[in-house]
Design a protein around this motif. Structure first.
Motif, PDB file in Angstrom:
ATOM      1  N   ALA A 117       0.826  -1.205   0.000  1.00 12.90           N
ATOM      2  CA  ALA A 117       0.000   0.000   0.000  1.00 12.90           C
ATOM      3  C   ALA A 117       0.865   1.261   0.000  1.00 12.90           C
ATOM      4  O   ALA A 117       0.551   2.235  -0.688  1.00 12.90           O
ATOM      5  CB  ALA A 117      -0.947  -0.002   1.200  1.00 12.90           C
ATOM      6  N   GLN A 118       1.939   1.252   0.754  1.00 18.07           N
ATOM      7  CA  GLN A 118       2.843   2.401   0.800  1.00 18.07           C
ATOM      8  C   GLN A 118       3.528   2.615  -0.555  1.00 18.07           C
ATOM      9  O   GLN A 118       3.636   3.744  -1.029  1.00 18.07           O
ATOM     10  CB  GLN A 118       3.901   2.213   1.889  1.00 18.07           C
ATOM     11  N   SER A 129       3.931   5.668  -5.552  1.00 15.82           N
ATOM     12  CA  SER A 129       3.948   5.632  -7.021  1.00 15.82           C
ATOM     13  C   SER A 129       2.864   6.532  -7.593  1.00 15.82           C
ATOM     14  O   SER A 129       3.096   7.286  -8.542  1.00 15.82           O
ATOM     15  CB  SER A 129       3.759   4.220  -7.532  1.00 15.82           C
ATOM     16  N   LYS A 130       1.664   6.473  -7.023  1.00 21.62           N
ATOM     17  CA  LYS A 130       0.561   7.317  -7.506  1.00 21.62           C
ATOM     18  C   LYS A 130       0.865   8.784  -7.306  1.00 21.62           C
ATOM     19  O   LYS A 130       0.564   9.608  -8.161  1.00 21.62           O
ATOM     20  CB  LYS A 130      -0.741   6.935  -6.809  1.00 21.62           C
ATOM     21  N   SER A 131       1.454   9.126  -6.168  1.00 22.86           N
ATOM     22  CA  SER A 131       1.764  10.526  -5.927  1.00 22.86           C
ATOM     23  C   SER A 131       2.831  11.035  -6.896  1.00 22.86           C
ATOM     24  O   SER A 131       2.775  12.184  -7.349  1.00 22.86           O
ATOM     25  CB  SER A 131       2.207  10.750  -4.484  1.00 22.86           C
ATOM     26  N   LEU A 132       3.788  10.191  -7.250  1.00 24.70           N
ATOM     27  CA  LEU A 132       4.809  10.586  -8.214  1.00 24.70           C
ATOM     28  C   LEU A 132       4.218  10.731  -9.613  1.00 24.70           C
ATOM     29  O   LEU A 132       4.599  11.636 -10.365  1.00 24.70           O
ATOM     30  CB  LEU A 132       5.937   9.569  -8.230  1.00 24.70           C
ATOM     31  N   LEU A 133       3.290   9.863  -9.973  1.00 19.45           N
ATOM     32  CA  LEU A 133       2.643   9.937 -11.287  1.00 19.45           C
ATOM     33  C   LEU A 133       1.794  11.192 -11.420  1.00 19.45           C
ATOM     34  O   LEU A 133       1.709  11.799 -12.484  1.00 19.45           O
ATOM     35  CB  LEU A 133       1.771   8.717 -11.535  1.00 19.45           C
TER      36      LEU A 133
END
Length: 79
Positions: free
Chosen positions: A67-68, A73-77
């Motif tokens: 989850a982390q 990854s989502k925040s970087l994308l």
């Protein structure tokens, strides 16, 4: 704008004609430019993923949860 002369296989030419005939694009040139833009964008994404994979491989193991890792990854994308 640069002008180019290219040769197309018959199936590719027919597909281009179909796209233009369906009014999706105004011309074959517009369609080809759009396809090239899409390919360039896709290549940028592939390069980004490859860089992340290379960095990850060099960094070793992590204690982060799935989850982390996904959240990071989502925040970087999303920039």
């Amino acid at each position: 704008m640069a002008r180019q002369s290219i040769s197309l296989t018959e199936p590719n030419d027919e597909w281009l004609k179909t796209q233009v005939d369906s009014k999706e694009y105004a011309s074959k040139s517009e369609l080809i430019n759009d396809l090239i833009r899409q390919a360039r964008k896709q290549q940028k994404q592939i390069d980004w993923i490859a860089a992340k994979l290379e960095k990850a491989e060099k960094s070793g193991f992590t204690n982060d949860s799935k989850a982390q890792i996904l959240a990071e990854s989502k925040s970087l994308l999303n920039g």
